[in-house]
Design an enzyme around this catalytic site. Sequence first.
Site, mmCIF file in Angstrom:
data_model
loop_
_atom_site.group_PDB
_atom_site.id
_atom_site.type_symbol
_atom_site.label_atom_id
_atom_site.label_comp_id
_atom_site.label_asym_id
_atom_site.label_seq_id
_atom_site.Cartn_x
_atom_site.Cartn_y
_atom_site.Cartn_z
ATOM 1 N N HIS A 1 -0.447 -40.848 -7.706
ATOM 2 C CA HIS A 1 0.217 -39.718 -7.065
ATOM 3 C C HIS A 1 0.639 -38.669 -8.089
ATOM 4 C CE1 HIS A 1 3.689 -37.932 -4.653
ATOM 5 N NE2 HIS A 1 2.673 -37.831 -3.818
ATOM 6 N N ARG A 32 15.281 -33.371 1.232
ATOM 7 C CA ARG A 32 14.747 -32.706 2.413
ATOM 8 C C ARG A 32 14.642 -33.640 3.616
ATOM 9 N NH1 ARG A 32 9.167 -32.176 1.595
ATOM 10 N NH2 ARG A 32 8.830 -33.793 3.136
ATOM 11 N N ARG A 88 -4.359 -34.600 -3.107
ATOM 12 C CA ARG A 88 -4.792 -33.863 -1.913
ATOM 13 C C ARG A 88 -5.301 -32.495 -2.366
ATOM 14 N NH1 ARG A 88 -2.660 -36.698 2.482
ATOM 15 N NH2 ARG A 88 -0.661 -37.708 2.123
ATOM 16 N N ASN A 107 4.433 -33.899 12.917
ATOM 17 C CA ASN A 107 5.216 -34.881 12.164
ATOM 18 C C ASN A 107 5.390 -36.169 12.951
ATOM 19 O OD1 ASN A 107 5.555 -33.035 10.106
ATOM 20 N ND2 ASN A 107 7.671 -32.536 10.595
ATOM 21 N N TYR A 161 4.410 -24.784 0.328
ATOM 22 C CA TYR A 161 5.322 -25.778 -0.234
ATOM 23 C C TYR A 161 5.983 -25.203 -1.486
ATOM 24 C CZ TYR A 161 2.800 -29.410 2.472
ATOM 25 O OH TYR A 161 2.245 -30.172 3.452
ATOM 26 N N HIS A 207 9.459 -29.200 -1.602
ATOM 27 C CA HIS A 207 8.633 -30.316 -2.043
ATOM 28 C C HIS A 207 8.868 -30.700 -3.505
ATOM 29 C CE1 HIS A 207 4.595 -32.331 -2.777
ATOM 30 N NE2 HIS A 207 4.930 -32.860 -1.627
#
Length: 683
Positions: free
Chosen positions: A422, A551, A362, A40, A455, A579
Amino acid sequence: MYFNRELSWLKFNERVVREADLPNRPILERLKFCAIFSSNLDEFFMVRDATILDQIKVGYNGLDPSDMRPQEVFDAIHVEVNRLTKLQEAIERRCLEDISTFGIHLIDRKSLTLSDLKALKVFFDINVFPVLTPMGVDFGRPFPLIANKSTYIAIKLMVDGIYRLALVQVPTGIDRFVALPSEHTEQRYCLLEDVITLFLNQLFSGFEVLSSCIFRITRNGDINLIEEGAEDLLDVIEEAVKSRKWGEVIRLEIEAHSDAWLLNVIMTSLQVKDNQVFYTTGIIDKTLWFRFSPSGDKQKLSAERYAPRSLPYMAKKNIFKSIRERDIFIHHPYESFDYVVNFIKQASKDDNVLAIKQTLYRVSGNSEIIKALGDAAEKGKQVTVLVELMARFDEENNINWAKKLEQKGAHVIYGLYGLKTHSKITLIVRREKQKIKRYVHLGTGNYNDQTAKLYTDMGLFTCKESIGVDASVFFNMISGFTQSIQTHTLTVAPYQMREHFIKLIDRERMNAEQGKKGHIIAKMNSLVDEEIVRKLYEAAQKGVKIELIVRGICTLVPGVKGLSETVSVTSIVGEFLEHSRVYYFLNDHNSEIYLSSADWMTRNLNRRVELLFPIEDPVIAERIRLILELELADTKKAWRLKSDGHYVRKTTDKETAMSAQDVLKTLSYDDDQTFINALKERM
């Protein structure tokens, strides 16, 4: 009125690394959280810290919403990262102490025995020495390009009475954890970089090695597009990805107590300043813990891999028939992502399917969805896929998939100019009884079968005509030319979503002003958008109860008298990465629930193509509302944000503490209604 977004993100990463300090968690899982923290942090420096540094370099000195200037933010980041890396190193030491009780030891090069050194000499000569390339630095051999996030050894040599620098890159093709001779059931390891350091004299025969140190750099990873003269977006991004390896050095990680001459030469050569240097102990690249896999009792060392639940009403049934019977809600990873994969696979084989349209942001490295789309195109179905080439750090993967799909005959779109796509949507157009019927999947997460195991995300299958029509309008928009979009059920960013969210928040405020109850529950990854935060403050000042499950980054300040007294912020960090994006509005007891691909971030609402969709089935809506209530009641993995910016664990009594993720993993149910009944019994 606002927390700084960069410092808020670092607070999130602190919550991540503290998961590594929980003694009841399997030890390899704890080390994995150390690795996640470092991974991260790498991305943070490559993107966010790099952006702040760019602002400083161009002389920008404006205030951000938290009333901080770029230099103040940059300095604060350095202080906070130093604090967090020291915390991580202390936790790592405790992890290594704990794993030693299992007979597993990581041996420092200074603690190796004579027999260790003999064994390592043989290993070095056979497996390592032939791979290494020592790089001397002098007038004829300039300082080489240092690869992003790779580990190097810097060596100080005496050459003709002058100090000289040499570098050795630690090879990536050899296991970084080298096994040492061990007795009985003990397992002993040392690091590959330590092995190389021990035998540096063999690389520089005839010269005296005076000292050495291990270091690692992070480069600016943001892609700057230069579109002039390019034929298409694919060319632009391919070139930009290649140029990433030349990005400016943003961070230097180097062993603590390194030789002063070496440190100075490295800093000068890389053009980094003191506030870009971070001194480390232990493994310099702690993402290596992802790869640490000692043998032994895996049940004691590792967490048992969770097996997603199957849905009885989906078994042995044509998925299109199942969707015609009812809207189907899927909650990953608790319920299998295979249903989404099979949706595409069945469509690719079904002779009645005329077209498949999908957005991909993704995808995994070996995606069954990509294969099914290619198969469908080869069979003559109309396959349209928007592959978002600007999915950060997945650009190369997406470029490869895009080219393969084109070769199969699919119509591939490389995104919209100036916008990232997205949204997560699939549209299947099927001929049924001489009519056209549309089947749609909408989700909060990516079409990635690997991350779907890690996720938490939500998805909906439906064949409602209103959503199907809007899905067609949406795909026509992204494949054609338009500056606006007219939909009736789906809400699309950047065209309608901001205004829709503001309308929903204002409606709760107005209800509260009229003496009615106002209540908002919103779950997302990050809350940053200034206007949305301001609207939440306005609603809170009128008495609207606002419960946020965020989160990561949260710039809203909760619990401030006269501003946000009715606002609470919860962050859940657990086994799975939270997520989902879920938005609940009481609406005077006619509640509405929406799922979305979008967070309340300016980039999502202004610069991305996102989707927000309502949950119209009352049973599914009630199920989602109860999941939100369960997460708000979490007292084991949840953190509460205080008005001073600190997060505190919600944990009460450890004996009675409840984890929402654990409940959802173990809950027994057959469908949405039995889920509701089972969850009500547990709450």
